[in-house]
Write a protein that holds these residues in place. Structure first.
Motif, PDB file in Angstrom:
ATOM      1  N   ILE A  12       6.748 -39.858  30.957  1.00 53.82           N
ATOM      2  CA  ILE A  12       7.919 -39.441  30.382  1.00 53.82           C
ATOM      3  C   ILE A  12       8.751 -40.815  30.208  1.00 53.82           C
ATOM      4  N   LEU A  13       8.459 -41.639  31.183  1.00 55.53           N
ATOM      5  CA  LEU A  13       8.898 -43.013  30.894  1.00 55.53           C
ATOM      6  C   LEU A  13       8.203 -43.624  29.625  1.00 55.53           C
ATOM      7  N   LEU A  14       7.056 -43.443  29.540  1.00 54.92           N
ATOM      8  CA  LEU A  14       6.399 -44.079  28.534  1.00 54.92           C
ATOM      9  C   LEU A  14       6.903 -43.585  26.973  1.00 54.92           C
ATOM     10  N   LEU A  15       7.183 -42.209  27.079  1.00 47.67           N
ATOM     11  CA  LEU A  15       7.621 -41.498  26.030  1.00 47.67           C
ATOM     12  C   LEU A  15       8.821 -42.138  25.491  1.00 47.67           C
ATOM     13  N   LEU A  16       9.852 -42.354  26.352  1.00 48.98           N
ATOM     14  CA  LEU A  16      11.100 -43.084  26.233  1.00 48.98           C
ATOM     15  C   LEU A  16      11.053 -44.357  25.539  1.00 48.98           C
ATOM     16  N   ILE A  17      10.330 -45.221  26.386  1.00 47.08           N
ATOM     17  CA  ILE A  17       9.977 -46.573  25.857  1.00 47.08           C
ATOM     18  C   ILE A  17       9.335 -46.755  24.501  1.00 47.08           C
ATOM     19  N   ALA A  18       8.442 -45.608  24.419  1.00 46.23           N
ATOM     20  CA  ALA A  18       7.725 -45.507  22.882  1.00 46.23           C
ATOM     21  C   ALA A  18       8.848 -45.307  21.923  1.00 46.23           C
ATOM     22  N   ASP A  19       9.893 -44.380  22.148  1.00 43.36           N
ATOM     23  CA  ASP A  19      10.885 -44.195  21.048  1.00 43.36           C
ATOM     24  C   ASP A  19      11.898 -45.458  21.071  1.00 43.36           C
ATOM     25  N   LEU A  20      12.247 -46.025  21.986  1.00 42.47           N
ATOM     26  CA  LEU A  20      13.200 -47.038  22.007  1.00 42.47           C
ATOM     27  C   LEU A  20      12.659 -48.287  21.405  1.00 42.47           C
ATOM     28  N   SER A  21      11.188 -48.536  21.497  1.00 42.02           N
ATOM     29  CA  SER A  21      10.516 -49.655  20.887  1.00 42.02           C
ATOM     30  C   SER A  21      10.419 -49.413  19.339  1.00 42.02           C
ATOM     31  N   PHE A  22      10.350 -48.197  19.083  1.00 40.51           N
ATOM     32  CA  PHE A  22       9.963 -47.871  17.636  1.00 40.51           C
ATOM     33  C   PHE A  22      11.054 -48.223  16.706  1.00 40.51           C
ATOM     34  N   THR A  23      12.273 -48.208  17.134  1.00 36.02           N
ATOM     35  CA  THR A  23      13.512 -48.311  16.397  1.00 36.02           C
ATOM     36  C   THR A  23      14.507 -49.543  16.908  1.00 36.02           C
ATOM     37  N   SER A  24      14.857 -50.487  15.884  1.00 37.02           N
ATOM     38  CA  SER A  24      15.837 -51.509  16.399  1.00 37.02           C
ATOM     39  C   SER A  24      17.360 -51.090  16.468  1.00 37.02           C
ATOM     40  N   LEU A 251      10.983 -41.519   9.087  1.00 33.02           N
ATOM     41  CA  LEU A 251      10.506 -41.429  10.618  1.00 33.02           C
ATOM     42  C   LEU A 251      11.672 -42.374  11.542  1.00 33.02           C
ATOM     43  N   ASP A 252      12.278 -43.502  10.891  1.00 32.67           N
ATOM     44  CA  ASP A 252      13.302 -44.137  11.515  1.00 32.67           C
ATOM     45  C   ASP A 252      14.599 -43.373  11.897  1.00 32.67           C
ATOM     46  N   ALA A 253      14.973 -42.367  10.954  1.00 37.85           N
ATOM     47  CA  ALA A 253      16.000 -41.666  11.233  1.00 37.85           C
ATOM     48  C   ALA A 253      15.570 -40.573  12.159  1.00 37.85           C
ATOM     49  N   ALA A 254      14.541 -40.065  12.067  1.00 38.95           N
ATOM     50  CA  ALA A 254      14.034 -39.078  13.153  1.00 38.95           C
ATOM     51  C   ALA A 254      14.099 -39.259  14.279  1.00 38.95           C
ATOM     52  N   VAL A 255      13.805 -40.760  14.437  1.00 39.31           N
ATOM     53  CA  VAL A 255      13.472 -41.187  16.069  1.00 39.31           C
ATOM     54  C   VAL A 255      15.022 -41.615  16.327  1.00 39.31           C
ATOM     55  N   ALA A 256      15.708 -42.078  15.647  1.00 35.25           N
ATOM     56  CA  ALA A 256      17.080 -42.442  15.954  1.00 35.25           C
ATOM     57  C   ALA A 256      17.790 -40.975  16.488  1.00 35.25           C
ATOM     58  N   VAL A 257      17.866 -39.973  15.528  1.00 36.43           N
ATOM     59  CA  VAL A 257      18.402 -38.705  15.994  1.00 36.43           C
ATOM     60  C   VAL A 257      17.726 -38.263  17.353  1.00 36.43           C
ATOM     61  N   SER A 258      16.209 -38.383  17.496  1.00 32.78           N
ATOM     62  CA  SER A 258      15.701 -38.106  18.828  1.00 32.78           C
ATOM     63  C   SER A 258      16.367 -38.667  20.007  1.00 32.78           C
ATOM     64  N   LEU A 259      16.482 -40.094  19.806  1.00 34.90           N
ATOM     65  CA  LEU A 259      16.890 -41.011  20.914  1.00 34.90           C
ATOM     66  C   LEU A 259      18.570 -40.548  21.358  1.00 34.90           C
ATOM     67  N   LEU A 260      19.204 -40.089  20.336  1.00 35.47           N
ATOM     68  CA  LEU A 260      20.638 -39.426  20.400  1.00 35.47           C
ATOM     69  C   LEU A 260      20.593 -38.165  21.055  1.00 35.47           C
ATOM     70  N   MET A 261      19.588 -37.575  20.875  1.00 34.35           N
ATOM     71  CA  MET A 261      19.461 -36.361  21.591  1.00 34.35           C
ATOM     72  C   MET A 261      19.135 -36.357  23.176  1.00 34.35           C
ATOM     73  N   VAL A 262      18.066 -37.347  23.199  1.00 28.89           N
ATOM     74  CA  VAL A 262      17.744 -37.680  24.664  1.00 28.89           C
ATOM     75  C   VAL A 262      19.047 -38.264  25.437  1.00 28.89           C
ATOM     76  N   ALA A 263      19.895 -39.096  24.734  1.00 31.09           N
ATOM     77  CA  ALA A 263      20.800 -39.697  25.430  1.00 31.09           C
ATOM     78  C   ALA A 263      21.877 -38.463  25.756  1.00 31.09           C
ATOM     79  N   MET A 264      22.034 -37.552  24.855  1.00 32.97           N
ATOM     80  CA  MET A 264      22.942 -36.280  25.186  1.00 32.97           C
ATOM     81  C   MET A 264      22.282 -35.481  26.372  1.00 32.97           C
TER      82      MET A 264
END
Lengths: 281, 218
Positions: A12-24, A251-264
């Motif tokens: 789980i942790l690696l998934l979150l880190i991968a998402d976070l490191s994918f986008t600035s 892909l950048d936008a998809a990851v950004a939205v994914s991170l937003l959903m993770v935060a929510m």
């Protein structure tokens, strides 16, 4: 055993880190400034809240009924309530679409020949004569559902409510029914005992049920795609945004939205943990 | 006066058949019998929480068999007391008065009268979750008394208390019975409790040959 468990936490942790490191941060903010994503964000907040409120409204009396009363068909209702949980999401969406567009049995005997809408043509649905729920809502009530925002709420509600019912049933199972009995000897009807004694005790359970329903609604994708579509500025919610952005190679936008959903989702889970700790204390 | 005439009650696996007894107004009756024989079931039937299949229940001579628990206006105190945890002690005691829409002045007067009688004035603004066993038992009794002028049904109300508190509670119950003139029906399987409290003893027992459960005055 412990190593296996820590592997899951690590995953789980690696998934979150991968998402976070994918986008600035810049890419993240640029994506979130897009008007279609902002529109999807607003619609997500609105529909998730509507689905959660509806879920608690329905789940509270239903959970109470299933917890307190023994009646014929109780086991059947208890099982039916769980069906949206185990049903594949696409099947649920398809079932909703059929419910709203299939003529009701025997209603064809009294109805005129139907007119097929563009949306129905696009979905490949061929109408038979008879009373059709979506037609009736569109023509008589003036409140069309399919491929509009109410379809998003309904698709989210269909799954979220099942979780809310389960939560409310457990909540009422944990509340001493004797207190309601005593309230009845003190002058209350059954309904008054529910409202004045059981419901105040269930308030935290209701918040938990609402939070779970909201979180489930946020993650809903399959039924929304089938029943409401994924039209930009109209029925697009964050889960469908991820799909739409991916399908056009953003892909950048998809990851950004994914991170937003993770935060929510994390925010909602924190509320749940806080409620859980409060309940157990 | 509480009178049960040949009442039959289906309760899960077993059945109580043709149970009859009579408790005169103002009496302190103690009902005894082994665990699981149906003492609580009878109390629930009298206060209307359990359906009676046949027979008649009379309160002060009036047939109340088909009345709802609210209409019967009897005080009921279950074994676990079932205080309302989201309310203060005051709100618990005045619950029936609020439900029956009594004016605030009357409610306040009655709560203070009962708090004085049960010596719980200092607890009125407390949460019910902050009460000791003995205090909770007094609050539950005050709440039951507020809801009735006729009879109080107590289901093993002091069995969970320590010996000293139990003896104090016995004295208090008897004192309240004398002062208020309210009829008491108290379920217990403690002989000592019955000796200290009972004007009349009702013994619920099962016939070893027929298996039928009957009640007799002991």
């Amino acid at each position: 055993m412990g190593g296996l468990s820590s592997c899951f936490v690590l995953l789980i942790l690696l998934l979150l880190i991968a998402d976070l490191s994918f986008t600035s941060t810049d890419e993240f903010l640029t994506a979130l400034r897009k008007p279609e994503i902002q529109s999807a964000f607003r619609l997500t907040l609105g529909t998730c809240t509507a689905a959660a409120v509806l879920s608690v409204w329905v789940a509270t009396p239903l959970g109470y009924l299933l917890s307190r009363f023994r009646f014929p068909g109780r086991r059947l209702i208890d099982t039916l309530v769980d069906i949206p949980v185990i049903l594949p999401p696409l099947v649920l969406g398809l079932s909703l679409l059929i419910l709203f567009h299939q003529p009701f049995p025997f209603s064809g005997l009294f109805a005129d020949a139907p007119v097929q809408t563009a949306a129905e043509k696009a979905a490949g649905l061929q109408q038979k004569p008879g009373w059709i729920l979506d037609d009736w809502l569109r023509k008589t009530v003036g409140f069309p559902v399919t491929y509009r925002w109410p379809a998003v709420v309904l698709a989210q509600f269909a799954v979220a409510c099942a979780f809310a019912v389960r939560t409310m049933k457990v909540t009422f199972d944990q509340i001493n029914p004797r207190a309601e009995d005593v309230a009845r000897t003190l002058g209350c009807s059954r309904g008054e005992a529910f409202l004045q004694v059981a419901l105040p005790q269930a308030s935290r359970g209701m918040i938990a049920a609402g939070t779970i329903a909201w979180a489930r609604a946020l993650g809903e994708f399959g039924p929304i795609l089938v029943f409401a579509g994924a039209t930009r500025f109209r029925t697009e919610v964050l889960s469908t945004t991820v799909f739409l952005e991916l399908s056009v190679g953003q892909l950048d936008a998809a990851v950004a939205v994914s991170l937003l959903m993770v935060a929510m989702a994390v925010f909602v889970l924190l509320i749940l943990r806080w409620l859980g700790a409060d309940l157990s204390s | 006066m509480i009178e049960a005439s040949a009442i039959s009650i289906q309760a899960g696996q077993y059945e109580l058949r043709r149970i009859s007894f009579r408790i005169e107004s103002g009496q302190y009756a103690v009902m005894m019998g082994r665990t699981g024989i149906g003492k609580t079931t009878i109390l629930e039937a009298i206060c209307g929480l359990r359906k009676v299949h046949s027979g008649i229940i009379r309160i002060n001579g009036q047939d109340v068999t088909r009345w709802t628990p609210a209409e019967r206006q009897l005080g009921y105190m279950p074994q676990d007391l079932a205080l309302f945890p989201t309310m203060t002690v005051r709100r618990n005691i005045e619950f029936s008065l609020r439900v029956r829409r009594q004016p605030e002045v009357q409610r306040k007067r009655r709560v203070e009268e009962l708090a004085g009688l049960l010596r719980i004035e200092h607890l009125l603004e407390r949460s019910t979750e902050a009460l000791s066993g003995g205090e909770a038992q007094r609050v539950a009794l005050a709440r039951a008394l507020a809801g009735t002028q006729t009879a109080i049904l107590l289901d093993e109300p002091i069995s969970a208390l320590d010996r000293q508190t139990r003896q104090e509670s016995q004295q208090l119950l008897k004192e309240i019975n004398r002062q208020t003139g309210v009829t008491f029906l108290h379920v217990t399987h403690n002989e000592e409790e019955a000796d200290a409290l009972a004007d009349v003893r009702l013994l619920l027992e099962q016939d070893s040959q027929t298996g039928l459960i009957g009640i007799r005055e002991a």
